[in-house]
Design a protein around this motif. Sequence first.
Motif, PDB file in Angstrom:
ATOM      1  N   GLY A   1       0.815  -1.214   0.000  1.00  0.00           N
ATOM      2  CA  GLY A   1       0.000   0.000   0.000  1.00  0.00           C
ATOM      3  C   GLY A   1       0.841   1.254   0.000  1.00  0.00           C
ATOM      4  N   ALA A   2       1.912   1.270   0.810  1.00  0.00           N
ATOM      5  CA  ALA A   2       2.782   2.445   0.857  1.00  0.00           C
ATOM      6  C   ALA A   2       3.459   2.689  -0.488  1.00  0.00           C
ATOM      7  N   GLY A   3       3.916   1.610  -1.130  1.00  0.00           N
ATOM      8  CA  GLY A   3       4.561   1.769  -2.437  1.00  0.00           C
ATOM      9  C   GLY A   3       3.597   2.232  -3.510  1.00  0.00           C
ATOM     10  N   SER A   4       2.392   1.641  -3.520  1.00  0.00           N
ATOM     11  CA  SER A   4       1.416   2.053  -4.529  1.00  0.00           C
ATOM     12  C   SER A   4       0.971   3.490  -4.292  1.00  0.00           C
ATOM     13  N   SER A   5       0.872   3.898  -3.019  1.00  0.00           N
ATOM     14  CA  SER A   5       0.507   5.278  -2.714  1.00  0.00           C
ATOM     15  C   SER A   5       1.620   6.235  -3.125  1.00  0.00           C
ATOM     16  N   MET A   6       2.868   5.846  -2.884  1.00  0.00           N
ATOM     17  CA  MET A   6       4.004   6.658  -3.310  1.00  0.00           C
ATOM     18  C   MET A   6       3.997   6.841  -4.825  1.00  0.00           C
ATOM     19  N   PHE A   7       3.700   5.750  -5.538  1.00  0.00           N
ATOM     20  CA  PHE A   7       3.594   5.843  -6.998  1.00  0.00           C
ATOM     21  C   PHE A   7       2.492   6.807  -7.406  1.00  0.00           C
ATOM     22  N   ALA A   8       1.314   6.651  -6.799  1.00  0.00           N
ATOM     23  CA  ALA A   8       0.172   7.490  -7.173  1.00  0.00           C
ATOM     24  C   ALA A   8       0.424   8.955  -6.846  1.00  0.00           C
ATOM     25  N   CYS A   9       1.077   9.223  -5.712  1.00  0.00           N
ATOM     26  CA  CYS A   9       1.324  10.614  -5.299  1.00  0.00           C
ATOM     27  C   CYS A   9       2.348  11.307  -6.182  1.00  0.00           C
ATOM     28  N   HIS A  10       3.091  10.544  -6.970  1.00  0.00           N
ATOM     29  CA  HIS A  10       4.048  11.145  -7.905  1.00  0.00           C
ATOM     30  C   HIS A  10       3.520  11.140  -9.342  1.00  0.00           C
ATOM     31  N   ILE A  11       2.858  10.045  -9.736  1.00  0.00           N
ATOM     32  CA  ILE A  11       2.406   9.960 -11.130  1.00  0.00           C
ATOM     33  C   ILE A  11       1.251  10.911 -11.404  1.00  0.00           C
ATOM     34  N   GLY A  12       0.381  11.127 -10.407  1.00  0.00           N
ATOM     35  CA  GLY A  12      -0.762  12.021 -10.618  1.00  0.00           C
ATOM     36  C   GLY A  12      -0.344  13.441 -10.947  1.00  0.00           C
ATOM     37  N   PRO A  13       0.506  14.075 -10.109  1.00  0.00           N
ATOM     38  CA  PRO A  13       0.969  15.429 -10.438  1.00  0.00           C
ATOM     39  C   PRO A  13       1.794  15.479 -11.714  1.00  0.00           C
ATOM     40  N   LEU A  14       2.558  14.403 -11.970  1.00  0.00           N
ATOM     41  CA  LEU A  14       3.372  14.375 -13.184  1.00  0.00           C
ATOM     42  C   LEU A  14       2.495  14.439 -14.427  1.00  0.00           C
ATOM     43  N   VAL A  15       1.414  13.677 -14.431  1.00  0.00           N
ATOM     44  CA  VAL A  15       0.515  13.655 -15.585  1.00  0.00           C
ATOM     45  C   VAL A  15      -0.272  14.963 -15.691  1.00  0.00           C
ATOM     46  N   LEU A  16      -0.824  15.418 -14.572  1.00  0.00           N
ATOM     47  CA  LEU A  16      -1.634  16.638 -14.610  1.00  0.00           C
ATOM     48  C   LEU A  16      -0.805  17.862 -14.980  1.00  0.00           C
ATOM     49  N   ALA A  17       0.396  17.968 -14.407  1.00  0.00           N
ATOM     50  CA  ALA A  17       1.240  19.121 -14.713  1.00  0.00           C
ATOM     51  C   ALA A  17       1.734  19.087 -16.151  1.00  0.00           C
ATOM     52  N   GLY A  18       1.876  17.884 -16.705  1.00  0.00           N
ATOM     53  CA  GLY A  18       2.379  17.766 -18.066  1.00  0.00           C
ATOM     54  C   GLY A  18       1.323  17.933 -19.142  1.00  0.00           C
ATOM     55  N   ALA A  19       0.051  17.901 -18.780  1.00  0.00           N
ATOM     56  CA  ALA A  19      -1.017  18.025 -19.774  1.00  0.00           C
ATOM     57  C   ALA A  19      -1.294  19.488 -20.078  1.00  0.00           C
TER      58      ALA A  19
END
Length: 420
Positions: A328-346
Amino acid sequence: MASLGTTEPVVSPPPRTVLPRSYLLWLAGTRASLVGDAALYFALSWAASAHGGQLAALVLTAITLPRTVLLLLGGAVGDRFGARRVMITGDVAMLAAVLALAVAARTWGTPPWMLFGFAAVVGTVDAFYLPATGSMPRRLVSKEQLPRAMALRQAGDQVASLLGAPLGAVLVVMAGLSGTALVDAGTFAAVLAVMVWVRPAAQAERSPRAESLLAGISDGVKLAATDPVLRPALLLTAAAAAGLLPAVSLLSPLLARSNGWGPGSAGLVAAGQGVGILLAALLAARLGPMRRIGMGTSLGLALAAVGLAGLAAAPAPAAAIAAAGVVGAGSSMFACHIGPLVLAGAPDTHLSRVQSLLTLVQSLALVVANNVLGWLANAAGARSAIVLCAVLGCVAGVTGLASTSLWGQRQAGSLHQAGS
Protein backbone atom coordinates in the motif's frame (compact mmCIF):
# COMPACT_ATOMS: atom_id res chain seq x y z
CA MET A 1 4.58 25.62 -23.35
CA ALA A 2 8.01 24.41 -22.18
CA SER A 3 9.27 21.04 -23.33
CA LEU A 4 7.97 18.26 -21.09
CA GLY A 5 11.07 16.16 -21.50
CA THR A 6 13.59 18.72 -20.24
CA THR A 7 16.04 17.64 -17.55
CA GLU A 8 16.64 21.18 -16.33
CA PRO A 9 15.22 22.05 -12.91
CA VAL A 10 12.07 24.10 -12.88
CA VAL A 11 12.68 27.52 -11.36
CA SER A 12 9.67 28.93 -9.61
CA PRO A 13 8.78 30.62 -6.34
CA PRO A 14 8.12 28.41 -3.31
CA PRO A 15 4.53 27.20 -3.02
CA ARG A 16 2.14 28.63 -0.50
CA THR A 17 1.94 26.40 2.55
CA VAL A 18 -1.86 26.57 2.70
CA LEU A 19 -3.94 25.14 -0.11
CA PRO A 20 -6.68 27.42 -1.52
CA ARG A 21 -9.98 27.37 0.34
CA SER A 22 -11.80 26.57 -2.90
CA TYR A 23 -9.76 23.38 -3.29
CA LEU A 24 -10.24 22.30 0.33
CA LEU A 25 -13.99 22.88 0.07
CA TRP A 26 -14.17 20.95 -3.21
CA LEU A 27 -12.13 18.14 -1.67
CA ALA A 28 -14.35 17.92 1.40
CA GLY A 29 -17.54 17.86 -0.68
CA THR A 30 -16.36 15.28 -3.19
CA ARG A 31 -14.85 12.96 -0.55
CA ALA A 32 -18.09 13.08 1.43
CA SER A 33 -19.88 12.13 -1.77
CA LEU A 34 -17.45 9.23 -2.24
CA VAL A 35 -18.38 7.89 1.19
CA GLY A 36 -22.05 8.01 0.21
CA ASP A 37 -21.29 6.35 -3.14
CA ALA A 38 -19.30 3.54 -1.49
CA ALA A 39 -22.15 2.93 0.93
CA LEU A 40 -24.68 2.82 -1.90
CA TYR A 41 -22.51 0.50 -4.02
CA PHE A 42 -22.34 -1.90 -1.08
CA ALA A 43 -26.12 -1.76 -0.73
CA LEU A 44 -26.54 -2.26 -4.48
CA SER A 45 -24.21 -5.29 -4.48
CA TRP A 46 -26.01 -6.73 -1.47
CA ALA A 47 -29.38 -6.34 -3.14
CA ALA A 48 -28.07 -7.91 -6.35
CA SER A 49 -26.54 -10.86 -4.46
CA ALA A 50 -30.05 -11.88 -3.40
CA HIS A 51 -30.66 -12.83 -7.05
CA GLY A 52 -27.53 -15.01 -7.29
CA GLY A 53 -23.85 -14.52 -8.01
CA GLN A 54 -24.18 -14.39 -11.77
CA LEU A 55 -26.71 -11.57 -11.71
CA ALA A 56 -24.66 -9.70 -9.10
CA ALA A 57 -21.65 -9.85 -11.43
CA LEU A 58 -23.77 -8.62 -14.33
CA VAL A 59 -24.98 -5.65 -12.28
CA LEU A 60 -21.35 -4.64 -11.59
CA THR A 61 -20.60 -5.13 -15.29
CA ALA A 62 -23.48 -2.76 -16.10
CA ILE A 63 -21.47 -0.09 -14.26
CA THR A 64 -18.01 -0.80 -15.66
CA LEU A 65 -18.97 -1.44 -19.30
CA PRO A 66 -20.54 1.94 -20.20
CA ARG A 67 -17.92 3.71 -18.06
CA THR A 68 -15.09 2.12 -20.05
CA VAL A 69 -16.71 2.54 -23.47
CA LEU A 70 -17.59 6.22 -22.96
CA LEU A 71 -14.50 7.45 -21.06
CA LEU A 72 -12.74 9.01 -24.04
CA LEU A 73 -15.93 10.78 -25.09
CA GLY A 74 -16.33 12.00 -21.51
CA GLY A 75 -12.86 13.50 -21.56
CA ALA A 76 -13.51 15.30 -24.83
CA VAL A 77 -16.81 16.69 -23.49
CA GLY A 78 -15.07 17.93 -20.34
CA ASP A 79 -12.46 19.83 -22.34
CA ARG A 80 -15.06 21.19 -24.76
CA PHE A 81 -17.69 22.43 -22.30
CA GLY A 82 -15.68 22.82 -19.09
CA ALA A 83 -15.07 20.42 -16.20
CA ARG A 84 -17.18 22.42 -13.75
CA ARG A 85 -20.22 22.37 -16.04
CA VAL A 86 -19.85 18.62 -16.62
CA MET A 87 -19.57 17.95 -12.89
CA ILE A 88 -22.64 20.04 -12.08
CA THR A 89 -24.61 18.21 -14.78
CA GLY A 90 -23.40 14.86 -13.47
CA ASP A 91 -24.30 15.74 -9.87
CA VAL A 92 -27.80 16.78 -10.93
CA ALA A 93 -28.24 13.57 -12.92
CA MET A 94 -27.04 11.39 -10.05
CA LEU A 95 -29.14 13.25 -7.49
CA ALA A 96 -32.22 12.57 -9.62
CA ALA A 97 -31.16 8.94 -10.17
CA VAL A 98 -30.61 8.10 -6.48
CA LEU A 99 -33.87 9.77 -5.48
CA ALA A 100 -35.66 7.74 -8.14
CA LEU A 101 -33.90 4.60 -6.84
CA ALA A 102 -35.04 5.37 -3.29
CA VAL A 103 -38.66 5.70 -4.39
CA ALA A 104 -38.52 2.65 -6.67
CA ALA A 105 -36.88 0.44 -4.02
CA ARG A 106 -39.49 1.46 -1.46
CA THR A 107 -42.31 0.76 -3.95
CA TRP A 108 -41.16 -2.37 -5.83
CA GLY A 109 -38.30 -3.78 -3.77
CA THR A 110 -35.14 -4.74 -5.72
CA PRO A 111 -36.14 -6.37 -9.03
CA PRO A 112 -33.23 -7.07 -11.40
CA TRP A 113 -34.44 -4.62 -14.06
CA MET A 114 -34.23 -1.76 -11.57
CA LEU A 115 -30.73 -2.71 -10.42
CA PHE A 116 -29.52 -2.99 -14.03
CA GLY A 117 -31.05 0.35 -14.97
CA PHE A 118 -29.51 2.21 -12.06
CA ALA A 119 -26.12 0.55 -12.61
CA ALA A 120 -26.13 1.63 -16.27
CA VAL A 121 -26.91 5.22 -15.25
CA VAL A 122 -24.02 5.19 -12.76
CA GLY A 123 -21.57 3.87 -15.35
CA THR A 124 -22.67 6.38 -17.97
CA VAL A 125 -22.43 9.38 -15.64
CA ASP A 126 -19.06 8.17 -14.33
CA ALA A 127 -17.65 8.17 -17.86
CA PHE A 128 -18.16 11.93 -18.06
CA TYR A 129 -17.71 12.77 -14.38
CA LEU A 130 -14.40 11.00 -13.68
CA PRO A 131 -12.27 12.83 -16.29
CA ALA A 132 -13.75 16.17 -15.20
CA THR A 133 -13.21 15.64 -11.48
CA GLY A 134 -9.75 14.22 -12.14
CA SER A 135 -8.71 17.50 -13.75
CA MET A 136 -10.01 19.70 -10.93
CA PRO A 137 -6.85 19.80 -8.77
CA ARG A 138 -4.96 21.36 -11.69
CA ARG A 139 -7.77 23.89 -12.13
CA LEU A 140 -7.94 24.87 -8.45
CA VAL A 141 -4.32 24.98 -7.28
CA SER A 142 -1.01 26.14 -8.70
CA LYS A 143 1.36 23.62 -10.29
CA GLU A 144 3.72 24.05 -7.34
CA GLN A 145 0.98 22.99 -4.92
CA LEU A 146 -0.28 20.15 -7.11
CA PRO A 147 1.66 17.26 -5.47
CA ARG A 148 0.44 18.10 -1.96
CA ALA A 149 -3.07 18.72 -3.20
CA MET A 150 -3.23 15.33 -4.91
CA ALA A 151 -1.63 13.52 -1.97
CA LEU A 152 -4.32 14.97 0.27
CA ARG A 153 -6.92 13.88 -2.27
CA GLN A 154 -5.53 10.34 -2.25
CA ALA A 155 -5.69 10.27 1.54
CA GLY A 156 -9.32 11.41 1.32
CA ASP A 157 -10.05 8.68 -1.23
CA GLN A 158 -8.66 6.04 1.10
CA VAL A 159 -10.62 7.31 4.10
CA ALA A 160 -13.78 7.27 1.98
CA SER A 161 -13.17 3.70 0.86
CA LEU A 162 -12.45 2.57 4.42
CA LEU A 163 -15.64 4.18 5.77
CA GLY A 164 -18.01 3.58 2.87
CA ALA A 165 -18.54 -0.19 3.00
CA PRO A 166 -19.08 -0.40 6.79
CA LEU A 167 -21.47 2.55 6.59
CA GLY A 168 -23.31 0.80 3.77
CA ALA A 169 -23.66 -2.34 5.87
CA VAL A 170 -25.13 -0.36 8.77
CA LEU A 171 -27.52 1.54 6.50
CA VAL A 172 -28.70 -1.64 4.77
CA VAL A 173 -29.58 -3.17 8.13
CA MET A 174 -31.31 -0.02 9.38
CA ALA A 175 -32.97 1.39 6.26
CA GLY A 176 -32.43 -0.96 3.31
CA LEU A 177 -31.49 0.08 -0.22
CA SER A 178 -34.04 2.89 -0.22
CA GLY A 179 -32.66 4.54 2.91
CA THR A 180 -29.07 4.16 1.74
CA ALA A 181 -30.00 5.87 -1.53
CA LEU A 182 -31.49 8.79 0.41
CA VAL A 183 -28.25 9.20 2.37
CA ASP A 184 -26.26 9.20 -0.89
CA ALA A 185 -28.68 11.76 -2.30
CA GLY A 186 -27.76 14.05 0.59
CA THR A 187 -24.08 13.80 -0.29
CA PHE A 188 -24.82 14.59 -3.95
CA ALA A 189 -26.79 17.64 -2.88
CA ALA A 190 -23.81 18.77 -0.78
CA VAL A 191 -21.26 18.39 -3.55
CA LEU A 192 -23.64 20.09 -6.00
CA ALA A 193 -23.78 23.12 -3.69
CA VAL A 194 -19.98 23.12 -3.54
CA MET A 195 -19.63 22.96 -7.33
CA VAL A 196 -22.04 25.88 -7.79
CA TRP A 197 -19.80 27.95 -5.51
CA VAL A 198 -16.37 26.81 -6.76
CA ARG A 199 -15.11 28.48 -9.93
CA PRO A 200 -11.87 27.00 -11.33
CA ALA A 201 -9.25 29.48 -12.51
CA ALA A 202 -8.53 27.42 -15.62
CA GLN A 203 -12.19 27.12 -16.62
CA ALA A 204 -11.65 29.33 -19.68
CA GLU A 205 -9.08 26.90 -21.12
CA ARG A 206 -11.12 24.67 -23.42
CA SER A 207 -10.68 22.85 -26.68
CA PRO A 208 -11.81 24.73 -29.81
CA ARG A 209 -15.57 24.82 -30.39
CA ALA A 210 -15.05 24.21 -34.08
CA GLU A 211 -13.38 20.86 -33.33
CA SER A 212 -15.70 17.85 -33.35
CA LEU A 213 -15.79 15.60 -30.31
CA LEU A 214 -14.36 12.74 -32.39
CA ALA A 215 -11.48 14.96 -33.47
CA GLY A 216 -11.02 15.98 -29.85
CA ILE A 217 -10.75 12.34 -28.79
CA SER A 218 -8.24 11.65 -31.56
CA ASP A 219 -6.19 14.70 -30.61
CA GLY A 220 -6.06 13.61 -26.96
CA VAL A 221 -4.91 10.10 -27.87
CA LYS A 222 -2.30 11.49 -30.26
CA LEU A 223 -0.96 13.82 -27.57
CA ALA A 224 -0.59 10.99 -25.06
CA ALA A 225 1.00 8.67 -27.62
CA THR A 226 3.64 11.16 -28.74
CA ASP A 227 4.43 13.18 -25.61
CA PRO A 228 7.80 12.12 -24.10
CA VAL A 229 6.46 12.23 -20.52
CA LEU A 230 2.77 11.33 -20.83
CA ARG A 231 3.44 8.21 -22.91
CA PRO A 232 5.75 6.45 -20.39
CA ALA A 233 3.67 7.75 -17.49
CA LEU A 234 0.52 6.13 -18.89
CA LEU A 235 2.39 2.89 -19.58
CA LEU A 236 3.69 2.81 -16.01
CA THR A 237 0.16 3.45 -14.78
CA ALA A 238 -1.10 0.46 -16.76
CA ALA A 239 1.68 -1.70 -15.34
CA ALA A 240 0.88 -0.53 -11.80
CA ALA A 241 -2.81 -1.26 -12.27
CA ALA A 242 -2.06 -4.76 -13.58
CA GLY A 243 0.55 -5.65 -10.98
CA LEU A 244 -0.55 -3.89 -7.80
CA LEU A 245 -4.34 -3.62 -7.73
CA PRO A 246 -5.22 -7.33 -8.11
CA ALA A 247 -2.61 -8.49 -5.60
CA VAL A 248 -4.55 -7.65 -2.45
CA SER A 249 -8.12 -7.44 -3.77
CA LEU A 250 -8.05 -10.68 -5.80
CA LEU A 251 -5.05 -12.76 -4.77
CA SER A 252 -4.76 -12.23 -1.01
CA PRO A 253 -8.17 -13.87 -0.33
CA LEU A 254 -7.04 -16.81 -2.47
CA LEU A 255 -3.77 -16.93 -0.53
CA ALA A 256 -5.65 -16.88 2.77
CA ARG A 257 -7.91 -19.73 1.64
CA SER A 258 -4.98 -21.85 0.44
CA ASN A 259 -3.21 -21.36 3.78
CA GLY A 260 -6.34 -21.91 5.86
CA TRP A 261 -6.17 -18.46 7.44
CA GLY A 262 -9.89 -17.65 7.22
CA PRO A 263 -11.82 -14.59 6.00
CA GLY A 264 -10.86 -12.45 9.00
CA SER A 265 -7.17 -12.64 8.09
CA ALA A 266 -7.94 -11.80 4.45
CA GLY A 267 -9.84 -8.74 5.61
CA LEU A 268 -6.93 -7.64 7.80
CA VAL A 269 -4.54 -8.00 4.86
CA ALA A 270 -6.75 -5.66 2.84
CA ALA A 271 -6.89 -3.30 5.83
CA GLY A 272 -3.09 -3.39 6.04
CA GLN A 273 -2.86 -2.22 2.45
CA GLY A 274 -5.36 0.55 3.15
CA VAL A 275 -3.38 1.77 6.15
CA GLY A 276 -0.18 1.79 4.09
CA ILE A 277 -1.87 3.83 1.36
CA LEU A 278 -3.29 6.31 3.86
CA LEU A 279 -0.06 6.83 5.81
CA ALA A 280 2.05 7.30 2.69
CA ALA A 281 -0.47 9.75 1.24
CA LEU A 282 -0.58 11.78 4.46
CA LEU A 283 3.23 11.84 4.56
CA ALA A 284 3.36 13.09 0.97
CA ALA A 285 0.74 15.74 1.76
CA ARG A 286 2.83 16.90 4.73
CA LEU A 287 6.37 16.76 3.31
CA GLY A 288 5.76 16.91 -0.41
CA PRO A 289 7.05 14.43 -3.00
CA MET A 290 10.63 13.77 -4.02
CA ARG A 291 12.14 16.64 -5.96
CA ARG A 292 12.78 14.34 -8.91
CA ILE A 293 9.14 13.43 -9.22
CA GLY A 294 9.73 10.99 -12.09
CA MET A 295 12.12 9.06 -9.91
CA GLY A 296 9.52 8.90 -7.14
CA THR A 297 7.08 7.06 -9.41
CA SER A 298 9.63 4.34 -10.15
CA LEU A 299 10.77 3.95 -6.55
CA GLY A 300 7.14 3.63 -5.48
CA LEU A 301 6.71 0.70 -7.87
CA ALA A 302 9.92 -0.88 -6.59
CA LEU A 303 8.78 -0.54 -2.97
CA ALA A 304 5.43 -2.14 -3.82
CA ALA A 305 7.28 -4.99 -5.54
CA VAL A 306 9.24 -5.62 -2.33
CA GLY A 307 5.95 -5.76 -0.43
CA LEU A 308 4.49 -8.19 -2.96
CA ALA A 309 7.50 -10.48 -2.60
CA GLY A 310 6.98 -10.41 1.14
CA LEU A 311 3.30 -11.18 0.70
CA ALA A 312 4.09 -14.18 -1.49
CA ALA A 313 6.55 -15.50 1.08
CA ALA A 314 4.46 -14.68 4.18
CA PRO A 315 4.31 -17.73 6.48
CA ALA A 316 1.57 -16.33 8.72
CA PRO A 317 -1.21 -13.71 8.66
CA ALA A 318 0.83 -11.16 10.64
CA ALA A 319 3.61 -11.20 8.04
CA ALA A 320 1.05 -10.94 5.21
CA ILE A 321 -0.57 -7.90 6.87
CA ALA A 322 2.80 -6.18 7.24
CA ALA A 323 3.72 -6.97 3.62
CA ALA A 324 0.37 -5.63 2.42
CA GLY A 325 1.14 -2.40 4.26
CA VAL A 326 4.37 -2.09 2.28
CA VAL A 327 2.43 -2.76 -0.94
CA GLY A 328 0.00 0.00 0.00
CA ALA A 329 2.78 2.45 0.86
CA GLY A 330 4.56 1.77 -2.44
CA SER A 331 1.42 2.05 -4.53
CA SER A 332 0.51 5.28 -2.71
CA MET A 333 4.00 6.66 -3.31
CA PHE A 334 3.59 5.84 -7.00
CA ALA A 335 0.17 7.49 -7.17
CA CYS A 336 1.32 10.61 -5.30
CA HIS A 337 4.05 11.14 -7.91
CA ILE A 338 2.41 9.96 -11.13
CA GLY A 339 -0.76 12.02 -10.62
CA PRO A 340 0.97 15.43 -10.44
CA LEU A 341 3.37 14.38 -13.18
CA VAL A 342 0.51 13.65 -15.58
CA LEU A 343 -1.63 16.64 -14.61
CA ALA A 344 1.24 19.12 -14.71
CA GLY A 345 2.38 17.77 -18.07
CA ALA A 346 -1.02 18.03 -19.77
CA PRO A 347 -1.88 21.21 -21.68
CA ASP A 348 -4.70 23.27 -20.18
CA THR A 349 -6.88 22.42 -23.18
CA HIS A 350 -6.44 18.65 -22.70
CA LEU A 351 -6.82 18.14 -18.95
CA SER A 352 -10.02 16.07 -19.03
CA ARG A 353 -8.91 14.03 -22.03
CA VAL A 354 -5.63 13.08 -20.40
CA GLN A 355 -7.51 12.12 -17.23
CA SER A 356 -9.87 9.95 -19.26
CA LEU A 357 -6.88 8.14 -20.77
CA LEU A 358 -5.33 7.71 -17.33
CA THR A 359 -8.54 6.07 -16.09
CA LEU A 360 -8.96 4.02 -19.25
CA VAL A 361 -5.49 2.45 -19.20
CA GLN A 362 -6.02 1.45 -15.57
CA SER A 363 -9.42 -0.08 -16.30
CA LEU A 364 -8.26 -2.06 -19.33
CA ALA A 365 -5.09 -3.26 -17.62
CA LEU A 366 -7.08 -4.36 -14.57
CA VAL A 367 -9.62 -6.29 -16.65
CA VAL A 368 -6.83 -8.23 -18.40
CA ALA A 369 -4.76 -8.74 -15.25
CA ASN A 370 -7.66 -9.99 -13.13
CA ASN A 371 -8.42 -12.72 -15.64
CA VAL A 372 -4.80 -13.73 -16.27
CA LEU A 373 -3.87 -13.73 -12.58
CA GLY A 374 -7.05 -15.57 -11.64
CA TRP A 375 -6.21 -18.29 -14.17
CA LEU A 376 -2.61 -18.48 -12.94
CA ALA A 377 -3.70 -18.69 -9.30
CA ASN A 378 -6.01 -21.55 -10.19
CA ALA A 379 -3.31 -23.37 -12.17
CA ALA A 380 -0.19 -22.74 -10.08
CA GLY A 381 -1.40 -21.27 -6.79
CA ALA A 382 -1.92 -17.78 -5.40
CA ARG A 383 1.74 -17.43 -4.36
CA SER A 384 2.89 -17.87 -7.95
CA ALA A 385 0.44 -15.22 -9.14
CA ILE A 386 1.63 -12.78 -6.46
CA VAL A 387 5.26 -13.45 -7.46
CA LEU A 388 4.34 -12.53 -11.05
CA CYS A 389 2.85 -9.27 -9.73
CA ALA A 390 6.09 -8.57 -7.86
CA VAL A 391 8.15 -9.21 -11.00
CA LEU A 392 5.88 -6.93 -13.05
CA GLY A 393 6.18 -4.16 -10.44
CA CYS A 394 9.97 -4.53 -10.32
CA VAL A 395 10.33 -4.49 -14.11
CA ALA A 396 8.06 -1.44 -14.35
CA GLY A 397 10.08 0.35 -11.67
CA VAL A 398 13.39 -0.37 -13.39
CA THR A 399 11.93 0.67 -16.73
CA GLY A 400 10.80 3.95 -15.21
CA LEU A 401 14.26 4.58 -13.78
CA ALA A 402 15.74 3.90 -17.22
CA SER A 403 13.39 6.41 -18.89
CA THR A 404 15.36 9.64 -19.32
CA SER A 405 12.19 11.64 -19.95
CA LEU A 406 10.76 10.57 -16.59
CA TRP A 407 14.03 10.56 -14.66
CA GLY A 408 14.69 14.22 -15.38
CA GLN A 409 11.32 15.53 -14.27
CA ARG A 410 11.64 17.78 -11.23
CA GLN A 411 8.91 19.09 -8.97
CA ALA A 412 9.29 22.77 -8.31
CA GLY A 413 8.91 23.90 -4.74
CA SER A 414 9.11 20.46 -3.13
CA LEU A 415 10.49 20.51 0.40
CA HIS A 416 11.65 16.92 0.18
CA GLN A 417 15.17 16.91 -1.19
CA ALA A 418 15.65 13.17 -1.70
CA GLY A 419 16.51 12.17 -5.22
CA SER A 420 17.81 15.59 -6.26
